[in-house]
Design a protein around this motif. Structure first.
Motif, mmCIF file in Angstrom:
data_model
loop_
_atom_site.group_PDB
_atom_site.id
_atom_site.type_symbol
_atom_site.label_atom_id
_atom_site.label_comp_id
_atom_site.label_asym_id
_atom_site.label_seq_id
_atom_site.Cartn_x
_atom_site.Cartn_y
_atom_site.Cartn_z
ATOM 1 N N ALA A 240 35.054 50.410 -9.684
ATOM 2 C CA ALA A 240 34.000 50.238 -8.680
ATOM 3 C C ALA A 240 34.505 50.625 -7.289
ATOM 4 C CB ALA A 240 33.504 48.791 -8.674
ATOM 5 N N ILE A 241 35.716 50.199 -6.948
ATOM 6 C CA ILE A 241 36.274 50.530 -5.635
ATOM 7 C C ILE A 241 36.565 52.024 -5.540
ATOM 8 C CG2 ILE A 241 38.194 50.133 -4.055
ATOM 9 C CD1 ILE A 241 36.225 47.828 -4.297
ATOM 10 N N ALA A 242 37.053 52.620 -6.641
ATOM 11 C CA ALA A 242 37.326 54.058 -6.636
ATOM 12 C C ALA A 242 36.038 54.845 -6.396
ATOM 13 C CB ALA A 242 37.977 54.473 -7.952
ATOM 14 N N LYS A 243 34.944 54.427 -7.052
ATOM 15 C CA LYS A 243 33.653 55.111 -6.849
ATOM 16 C C LYS A 243 33.205 54.982 -5.394
ATOM 17 C CE LYS A 243 31.807 54.791 -11.558
ATOM 18 N NZ LYS A 243 30.749 54.178 -12.417
ATOM 19 N N LEU A 244 33.397 53.793 -4.826
ATOM 20 C CA LEU A 244 33.010 53.575 -3.436
ATOM 21 C C LEU A 244 33.807 54.487 -2.510
ATOM 22 C CD1 LEU A 244 31.517 51.987 -1.227
ATOM 23 C CD2 LEU A 244 33.331 50.264 -1.356
ATOM 24 N N LEU A 245 35.116 54.569 -2.737
ATOM 25 C CA LEU A 245 35.952 55.445 -1.911
ATOM 26 C C LEU A 245 35.571 56.905 -2.116
ATOM 27 C CD1 LEU A 245 39.425 53.706 -2.414
ATOM 28 C CD2 LEU A 245 38.027 53.699 -0.342
ATOM 29 N N GLY B 288 34.148 60.017 0.548
ATOM 30 C CA GLY B 288 34.846 61.281 0.749
ATOM 31 C C GLY B 288 36.292 61.304 0.302
ATOM 32 N N ALA B 289 36.759 60.227 -0.324
ATOM 33 C CA ALA B 289 38.158 60.196 -0.763
ATOM 34 C C ALA B 289 38.366 61.118 -1.956
ATOM 35 C CB ALA B 289 38.563 58.770 -1.121
ATOM 36 N N PHE B 290 39.542 61.694 -2.042
ATOM 37 C CA PHE B 290 39.961 62.511 -3.183
ATOM 38 C C PHE B 290 40.549 61.544 -4.215
ATOM 39 C CE2 PHE B 290 42.801 65.037 -5.716
ATOM 40 C CZ PHE B 290 42.256 66.311 -5.748
ATOM 41 N N LEU B 291 39.942 61.486 -5.390
ATOM 42 C CA LEU B 291 40.354 60.501 -6.387
ATOM 43 C C LEU B 291 41.343 61.104 -7.387
ATOM 44 C CD1 LEU B 291 36.946 58.747 -7.172
ATOM 45 C CD2 LEU B 291 38.706 58.089 -5.512
ATOM 46 N N ILE B 292 42.400 60.354 -7.649
ATOM 47 C CA ILE B 292 43.391 60.727 -8.661
ATOM 48 C C ILE B 292 43.405 59.612 -9.704
ATOM 49 C CG2 ILE B 292 45.819 61.228 -9.120
ATOM 50 C CD1 ILE B 292 46.075 62.110 -6.201
ATOM 51 N N ASP B 293 43.040 59.927 -10.919
ATOM 52 C CA ASP B 293 42.961 58.939 -11.992
ATOM 53 C C ASP B 293 44.258 58.964 -12.790
ATOM 54 O OD1 ASP B 293 42.419 57.441 -14.296
ATOM 55 O OD2 ASP B 293 40.291 57.953 -14.238
ATOM 56 N N ALA B 294 45.095 57.937 -12.602
ATOM 57 C CA ALA B 294 46.386 57.898 -13.294
ATOM 58 C C ALA B 294 46.218 57.780 -14.804
ATOM 59 C CB ALA B 294 47.225 56.734 -12.757
ATOM 60 N N ASP B 295 45.142 57.117 -15.254
ATOM 61 C CA ASP B 295 44.906 57.018 -16.695
ATOM 62 C C ASP B 295 44.682 58.402 -17.311
ATOM 63 O OD1 ASP B 295 45.169 54.283 -16.757
ATOM 64 O OD2 ASP B 295 43.021 53.903 -16.507
#
Length: 230
Positions: free
Chosen positions: A140-145, A149-156
């Motif tokens: 949920a927090i990742a989606k909000l970020l 405009g945040a660049f998301l990196i999914d470690a999983d």
């Protein structure tokens, strides 16, 4: 089974807040605050106790305390049941009562402490790491970020990518654990691999020594990509 246990305040801080509350309510009140190291605490061993305050949802626990007291040769406690206060501001996924669990859920996404200023770190890109148990709100927090405009990196996802036949850890893992971990199509059977390493600290370390450095390298590459995108 507490919700967001990582956000539970230290025992000493909670005791200080409770003491402040009790003294504010009645300065002359005599009380003793003790840590609970088991579900019963001193309630089943203290002969001087006379009453136990319970709610509708903890009444059965009070009855269990009295059963234990009788087993220990102590008189039963009077069970004084109180009503729980309703939380008029609770959301759909929160409890109706005023609850510390709900309060911790509301902390998600808030800044708990100022960012640490480190002159050795570059000013950009600003890297935020999201950690927590399953159900703690990372997605949920990742989606909000991401919406901000945040660049998301999914470690999983990176953790899965290192194992694919074209992945950076594939050949090392197969060499270390043998061809028996492969499916017919050449992909690594993660269940078979897991059965080999979990419960064996030496094999688990061998696996993480291969996989984690590759994942860290992939994370750094994506951070560089995010920086290039601005």
């Amino acid at each position: 089974d507490k919700v967001l246990t990582e956000l539970i305040e230290p025992y000493e801080l909670r005791v200080a807040k409770l003491r402040e509350f009790l003294e504010d309510v009645k300065p002359s009140l005599r009380y003793d605050i003790v840590p609970l190291v088991d579900p019963y605490g001193p309630s089943v061993t203290d002969p001087d106790l006379q009453c136990l305050v319970v709610s509708e949802e903890t009444h059965r626990g009070g009855e269990a305390v009295n059963k234990k007291r009788l087993e220990n040769g102590l008189p039963e406690l009077a069970l004084h049941e109180i009503l729980l206060m309703k939380d008029p501001d609770h959301s759909q996924n929160e409890e109706e009562k005023i609850s510390s669990s709900s309060l911790r859920q509301r902390l998600l996404g808030t800044l708990l402490r100022p960012p640490r200023q480190d002159p050795t770190l570059p000013s950009r890109p600003y890297v935020i790491g999201l950690t927590g148990r399953t159900g703690s709100g990372k997605t949920a927090i990742a989606k909000l970020l991401g919406h901000l405009g945040a660049f998301l990196i999914d470690a999983d996802k990176l953790g899965h990518a290192v194992y694919v036949p074209s992945g950076p850890a594939y050949e090392q893992v197969v060499a270390a654990f043998g061809a028996e971990i492969l499916n017919e199509d050449g992909t690594i059977n993660r269940k078979v691999l897991g059965a080999k390493v979990f419960g064996n600290q030496e094999r688990l370390k061998s696996l993480t020594d291969i996989v984690w450095p590759e994942m860290a390298r992939m994370v750094k590459e994506q951070i560089g990509e995010a920086d290039a995108q601005g």
